[in-house]
Write an enzyme that holds these catalytic residues in place. Structure first.
Site, PDB file in Angstrom:
ATOM      1  N   HIS A 291      40.718  33.286   2.198  1.00 28.72           N
ATOM      2  CA  HIS A 291      40.238  32.740   3.509  1.00 28.72           C
ATOM      3  C   HIS A 291      39.075  32.046   3.525  1.00 28.72           C
ATOM      4  O   HIS A 291      38.198  31.709   2.652  1.00 28.72           O
ATOM      5  CB  HIS A 291      40.390  33.851   4.722  1.00 28.72           C
ATOM      6  CG  HIS A 291      39.562  34.418   4.739  1.00 28.72           C
ATOM      7  ND1 HIS A 291      39.096  35.553   3.842  1.00 28.72           N
ATOM      8  CD2 HIS A 291      38.400  34.855   5.495  1.00 28.72           C
ATOM      9  CE1 HIS A 291      37.817  36.418   4.054  1.00 28.72           C
ATOM     10  NE2 HIS A 291      37.355  35.834   5.165  1.00 28.72           N
TER      11      HIS A 291
ATOM     12  N   HIS B 115      33.963  41.187  11.935  1.00 30.75           N
ATOM     13  CA  HIS B 115      33.157  40.342  12.605  1.00 30.75           C
ATOM     14  C   HIS B 115      32.424  41.070  13.838  1.00 30.75           C
ATOM     15  O   HIS B 115      32.227  40.372  14.692  1.00 30.75           O
ATOM     16  CB  HIS B 115      34.061  39.054  13.034  1.00 30.75           C
ATOM     17  CG  HIS B 115      34.680  38.405  12.084  1.00 30.75           C
ATOM     18  ND1 HIS B 115      35.398  37.219  12.276  1.00 30.75           N
ATOM     19  CD2 HIS B 115      34.262  38.172  10.633  1.00 30.75           C
ATOM     20  CE1 HIS B 115      35.443  36.438  11.112  1.00 30.75           C
ATOM     21  NE2 HIS B 115      35.042  37.147  10.237  1.00 30.75           N
TER      22      HIS B 115
ATOM     23  N   ASP C 214      37.908  33.699  10.876  1.00 31.92           N
ATOM     24  CA  ASP C 214      38.392  33.469   9.681  1.00 31.92           C
ATOM     25  C   ASP C 214      39.680  32.680   9.734  1.00 31.92           C
ATOM     26  O   ASP C 214      40.556  32.992  10.378  1.00 31.92           O
ATOM     27  CB  ASP C 214      38.941  35.035   9.177  1.00 31.92           C
ATOM     28  CG  ASP C 214      37.652  35.832   8.694  1.00 31.92           C
ATOM     29  OD1 ASP C 214      36.489  35.112   8.593  1.00 31.92           O
ATOM     30  OD2 ASP C 214      37.645  36.835   8.669  1.00 31.92           O
TER      31      ASP C 214
ATOM     32  N   HIS D 108      35.629  31.818   6.107  1.00 32.79           N
ATOM     33  CA  HIS D 108      34.963  32.293   7.100  1.00 32.79           C
ATOM     34  C   HIS D 108      33.969  31.277   7.509  1.00 32.79           C
ATOM     35  O   HIS D 108      33.208  30.657   6.859  1.00 32.79           O
ATOM     36  CB  HIS D 108      34.149  33.517   6.574  1.00 32.79           C
ATOM     37  CG  HIS D 108      32.976  34.047   7.389  1.00 32.79           C
ATOM     38  ND1 HIS D 108      33.464  35.212   8.147  1.00 32.79           N
ATOM     39  CD2 HIS D 108      32.154  33.807   7.914  1.00 32.79           C
ATOM     40  CE1 HIS D 108      32.359  35.600   8.747  1.00 32.79           C
ATOM     41  NE2 HIS D 108      31.573  34.610   8.629  1.00 32.79           N
TER      42      HIS D 108
HETATM   43 ZN   LIG Z   1      35.007  36.512   8.264  1.00 37.56          ZN
END
Ligand SMILES: [Zn+2]
Length: 279
Positions: free
Chosen positions: A238, A144, A151, A240
């Site tokens: 995950h 990032h 996340d 984002h």
């Molecule tokens: Zn991310």
């Protein structure tokens, strides 16, 4: 994820047969817009059609011979869903031969907008009573850098809820591939949403066929819009989440406050912390 550039070249001259050359660059994902020209008295007008559910900004580069554009700017906003939108008119200056040629690039959003609703309290994008780890925060070192993205570590198939009202601009959910290497970057499934303050939100790494919404659909905060996954460039399952303003060639990533509890408290999420959603 946002692709832009499309180039079109148009050559036309008066007193001789029109010589039209149109050239399109490959344009995979990203916005679509059509620009055409039609004759008016003593010149031409550029007409745009924007099939997208958000405004589009185009930057036109004119090369004019004995012609003048009506507008002083070369940057134009095409409203969402516009048809037959007059971008500008170009008129001859003298009776002599005249010619014009133009190229343009474009991208999502109204690029002159700098303000946005900084105080908006985004909903945590998962269901009530879930406790979720923020595995990477704003400007996170893993992936990032320069991105105000979050996340959320969630198992594949977790319901993803809209963090804010909006309208769905893009849906990609056909990809199956995910890996922690850049070669997987283009295989992320995602939903791109447009907000009423001109910002966009991107919900990324969704599972294959994980979208519950369609392009053009109006979504409400707290509504289930997708199932999470692990597609694209990802080190593990995950979600984002990123909010941004779109400029012509780059996006300006924005920090967002999240609603922390049912009492209305809000704050910024911190990497490595877990958050219980109790609303
Ligand atoms: Zn991310």
């Amino acid at each position: 994820m946002v692709k832009m550039i499309m180039v079109l070249i148009f050559l036309s001259s008066c007193n001789v047969a029109n010589d039209i050359l149109k050239k399109k660059m490959p344009n995979e994902k990203g916005p679509k817009v059509t620009i055409d020209s039609r004759s008016i008295i003593n010149g031409f007008e550029l007409i745009a059609e924007n099939p997208e559910f958000c405004p589009i900004t185009i930057k036109v580069n004119f090369e004019l011979t004995n012609m003048r554009a009506e507008s002083s700017t070369d940057i134009f906003i095409i409203p969402a869903r516009a048809k037959n939108f007059v971008v500008t008119r170009i008129r001859r200056i003298t009776e002599a031969k005249y010619q014009f040629r133009y190229t343009y690039i474009y991208n999502y959003g109204a690029h002159q907008l700098n303000k946005y609703d900084e105080n908006f309290k985004y909903y945590l994008p998962f269901k009530r009573n879930e406790t979720i780890l923020v595995s990477q925060g704003y400007n996170g070192e893993r992936s990032h850098q320069g991105e105000m993205a979050i996340d959320f570590e969630i198992p594949k198939g977790t319901s993803v809820l809209a963090a804010r009202d909006g309208i769905v601009i893009e849906v990609v959910d056909s990809n199956t591939v995910g890996c922690p290497e850049l070669k997987c970057k283009d295989f992320a499934n995602y939903i791109l949403v447009f907000h009423n303050d001109g910002t966009f939100a991107n919900y990324v790494h969704l599972i294959q066929n994980g979208s519950k919404v369609k392009i053009g659909e109006i979504i409400n905060i707290g509504q289930v819009i997708a199932e999470s996954g692990n597609t694209g460039y990802s080190t593990g399952p995950h979600l984002h989440f990123e909010v941004f303003q779109q400029k012509m060639s780059n996006k300006v990533s924005l920090k967002t406050q999240f609603l922390m509890d049912s009492l209305g408290h809000a704050g910024y999420l911190i990497e490595g912390k877990t958050y219980l959603k109790n609303y």
